[in-house]
Design an enzyme around this catalytic site. Structure first.
Site, PDB file in Angstrom:
ATOM      1  N   CYS A  13      51.346 -18.560  -9.455  1.00  0.00           N
ATOM      2  CA  CYS A  13      51.098 -19.906  -9.958  1.00  0.00           C
ATOM      3  C   CYS A  13      50.256 -20.653  -8.945  1.00  0.00           C
ATOM      4  O   CYS A  13      50.035 -20.186  -7.823  1.00  0.00           O
ATOM      5  CB  CYS A  13      52.405 -20.657 -10.232  1.00  0.00           C
ATOM      6  SG  CYS A  13      53.436 -20.869  -8.763  1.00  0.00           S
ATOM      7  N   CYS A  16      51.542 -21.258  -5.458  1.00  0.00           N
ATOM      8  CA  CYS A  16      51.387 -20.160  -4.497  1.00  0.00           C
ATOM      9  C   CYS A  16      50.104 -20.351  -3.689  1.00  0.00           C
ATOM     10  O   CYS A  16      50.090 -20.198  -2.462  1.00  0.00           O
ATOM     11  CB  CYS A  16      51.334 -18.810  -5.220  1.00  0.00           C
ATOM     12  SG  CYS A  16      52.839 -18.361  -6.122  1.00  0.00           S
ATOM     13  N   ASP A 421      20.150 -25.584 -22.018  1.00  0.00           N
ATOM     14  CA  ASP A 421      19.079 -24.665 -21.653  1.00  0.00           C
ATOM     15  C   ASP A 421      18.139 -24.540 -22.861  1.00  0.00           C
ATOM     16  O   ASP A 421      18.516 -24.840 -23.994  1.00  0.00           O
ATOM     17  CB  ASP A 421      19.684 -23.305 -21.294  1.00  0.00           C
ATOM     18  CG  ASP A 421      18.628 -22.272 -20.944  1.00  0.00           C
ATOM     19  OD1 ASP A 421      17.707 -22.609 -20.181  1.00  0.00           O
ATOM     20  OD2 ASP A 421      18.717 -21.147 -21.461  1.00  0.00           O
TER      21      ASP A 421
END
Length: 713
Positions: A13, A16, A421
């Site tokens: 997670c 961590c 683009d």
């Protein structure tokens, strides 16, 4: 100081990643940023420290790490197998536990047997993560999940073996009060495990798609090169190339390094790297980019940048950097866990102590304490984001859209500018003849017939466009004779005994009167100028409508392209875009995204090429064309798998709807815990009712998420 990139394994997670980052930054001489999404750490180290020192710190925290670029092990199928096993066993456990009429003699022992492997094996990753966190003095959602499922399992097992709940013929009786001696809630342990495994599996798939973007970039580069030496040619891995090495590039081969053409002439297909649809000329002195493809000529190239210094490697670096700063709603639960989990543990313990002190009834005390743990178990919290994503992505796939996850959907509601683009996004990425400049005495069909005669043997994009135009006009084309390529100029040949030249106007000798916004091809027949064809990319028919819909959503469209200004202005005028930036490099697009964000704008990026990848990743909402490159698709939050550009606006609307449902789910999950925990602590809810309430909260979250199935109907 030196910069080091590491791949980190074992994170479950975002908390961590935060814990590893804090531990690294406590070490003198280390400045670290840890990215849970890409499972990576970017560190700046003092000269006295090495990568091994940082790896040791990470390992001491309970995780593992290796230098970036090491072979990433393939994802195990074990989490998916755990999910299937848990779901298969949890469904009958829930049905038997919650429907008294189905409770046959000894049903509780069958339920016990089915729940045991779910809690012991399927939920093992949660137990392991909770143990690792506890060993380092930390708590996460894994802690609460592990304690909740184990408490439910152990309490039910005690009631089964010693509390009288194991008697044959016993049926569950629903009650709000009581010690709960005869109550079983195996279904709580099984359901929590199955639902949370589903959430983790969905999150893992989303994370893999981000990691695949970097892998796709690595695959674009050449693997080997032919290096010229005094002793002759030698085939070597690209890792062995050095600056000033001279390499030979045969037709159709990828160029292995950035460099300058030393000899030869050819055309270069740079579309995968720059997004430019037109082949680029390569003559002596021309700069070339590693990863681009040589056309039909032989080249020797002197390397100027190799390895991590090449343009392709820098694009990969920009992509990694852009991804590292992302946060999302899916990680909110882990941020809240820093105070939510310890608070629940304290409340449960105080509940146990309080009941014992005031009533002396250990059964009631244990019942209230366990009910508090169970009702606080974050099943609805864990489902809030992944169920909405699952339903949203499923509905999206039906509409020709791929929504990756909720990582950048937080800002979808506030997007106010869209960068588009040109090549492959607003246009189809395929050349075509768009207009003619023909002498008064010449038939346009003759120009196509003569030009097509020389172009018929080529697969060049310009050749294909001329031949397509001839076919559409019904002009028969007969291949010319003795056709030769004059590098950088055009083609010469014979047609019915007459000399023909097709190529650049200045080569033919035409320089005046041509207002060009595209690529010009002049035609000469027996020394007489016949006319000029203008070629350009095709505007997608839906582009103008998409620009109008973007404005209707309150989003300002901007075009940024690597193409030249004439072509860019023509496309912009055709689709109704006012602000245009032409000649943009990949870094320019990324810089423009960041400039807009620095102004407080919320940016959507719509593109299709490798040159768009970093900008797609850095934008608040990246949208990639399904026909684009793997890197662009992997970098985007939304991919238009099928359909046209108009699906971009549909994707934004679906993203906003998905985010809205996620927020509703999170609100309900937190509100449920806030209201239910006090009721359980004061003994107003038995563990069974607590388990049922927890299950109902999950059902509400799922039902709310299912509303997304009605989107666009």
């Amino acid at each position: 100081m030196s910069q080091v990139d590491l791949d980190v394994q074992g994170m479950t997670c975002a908390s961590c990643a935060s814990r590893i980052e804090r531990k690294l930054n406590k070490v003198d001489g280390i400045s670290a940023e840890v990215n849970y999404a890409t499972e990576s750490a970017t560190l700046t180290l003092a000269d006295s420290l090495t990568a091994e020192d940082a790896i040791s710190v990470i390992e001491s925290t309970g995780y593992s790490a290796a230098p970036a670029g090491s072979d990433r092990p393939p994802r195990s199928r074990l989490p998916f197998i755990r999910l299937i096993v848990a779901a298969s066993l949890a469904v009958p456990v829930m049905v038997l536990s919650m429907v008294p009429t189905l409770q046959f003699p000894a049903w509780q022992w069958i339920v016990f047997a089915m729940t045991l492997p779910v809690v012991a094996w399927c939920a093992f990753p949660f137990h392991k993560a909770a143990f690792v966190s506890a060993r380092h003095g930390a708590t996460t959602m894994d802690t609460l999940i592990s304690l909740g499922t184990l408490s439910a399992m152990l309490w039910s097992t005690w009631a089964l073996l010693f509390g009288g709940a194991g008697e044959i013929g016993m049926k569950m009786q629903m009650s709000l009060f009581g010690s709960g001696h005869h109550e079983l809630y195996f279904e709580v342990a099984a359901a929590v495990t199955a639902f949370l495994l589903l959430g983790r599996w969905i999150e893992s798939r989303a994370k893999d798609s981000q990691l695949d973007a970097l892998d796709a970039l690595a695959r674009l580069g050449a693997k080997e090169a032919t290096r010229l030496t005094a002793g002759g040619d030698e085939r070597v891995p690209v890792e062995l190339l050095e600056v000033d090495d001279v390499i030979r590039v045969v037709p159709g081969e990828k160029i292995a390094a950035d460099g300058v053409v030393a000899s030869g002439a050819s055309t270069i297909d740079a579309s995968l790297v720059t997004g430019e649809s037109m082949p680029l000329e390569a003559v002596v002195g021309s700069e070339v980019i590693g990863g681009t493809i040589n056309g039909d000529g032989m080249l020797t190239v002197r390397a100027t940048r190799v390895g991590s210094d090449t343009e392709l490697a820098q694009i990969a670096g920009m992509l990694r950097t852009a991804q590292s700063g992302k946060t999302g709603a899916q990680r909110l639960a882990d941020r809240i866990s820093s105070f939510f989990v310890p608070a629940v543990l304290v409340i449960s313990l105080l509940t146990l102590i309080g009941w014992v002190l005031f009533t002396g009834d250990w059964g009631s005390a244990l019942s209230a304490a366990v009910a508090t743990l169970i009702i606080a178990c974050p099943c609805a919290l864990g489902l809030a984001t992944p169920t909405a994503i699952l339903v949203g992505t499923t509905r999206g796939s039906e509409l020709g859209l791929l929504l990756r996850d909720a990582t950048v959907l937080e800002t979808a509601r506030r997007v106010d500018v869209a960068i588009l683009d040109k090549t492959g996004t607003l246009t189809a990425g395929r050349m075509r003849v768009v207009s003619w400049f023909v002498e008064d005495y010449v038939d346009r069909r003759d120009v196509l017939r003569i030009a097509g005669a020389l172009e018929s043997g080529s697969e060049h994009p310009i050749s294909r466009a001329i031949l397509d135009a001839a076919e559409q006009a019904g002009v028969p084309v007969v291949a010319g004779d003795d056709v030769k390529n004059v590098s950088g100029k055009g083609l010469t040949g014979m047609l019915d005994g007459h000399t023909v030249r097709v190529g650049k106007p200045d080569w033919i000798g035409v320089t005046d009167g041509l207002a060009a916004t595209g690529t010009l091809v002049a035609v000469e027949y027996d020394g007489a100028y016949l006319g000029t064809l203008m070629l350009d990319d095709q505007v997608r028919p839906e582009s103008k409508q998409t620009v109008e819909r973007l404005r209707g959503l309150g989003i300002e469209p901007i075009m940024i392209t690597g193409d030249h200004a004439g072509a860019a202005d023509r496309i912009a005028q055709a689709v109704g875009i006012i602000e245009v930036h032409a000649g943009a490099l990949p870094g320019d697009k990324l810089e423009h995204v960041r400039q807009l964000q620095a102004q407080g704008r919320r940016v959507a990026m719509i593109g299709d090429g490798v040159n768009d990848a970093a900008a797609l990743a850095a934008s608040d909402l990246g949208i990639a064309m399904g026909s684009g490159t793997d890197v662009a698709r992997a970098s985007a939050s939304i991919t238009l798998v099928s359909g046209g550009l108009e699906q971009a606006t549909t994707g934004i609307e679906l993203a906003r709807a998905t985010l809205r449902v996620i927020r509703q789910n999170l609100f309900w999950a937190f509100a449920y815990n806030t209201l239910a925990i006090p009721l359980a602590a004061f003994g107003l809810l038995s563990p069974l009712i607590a388990g049922l309430a927890m299950a109902l909260s999950s059902v509400m979250v799922v039902v709310n998420s299912l509303r997304l199935n009605r989107f666009g109907r």
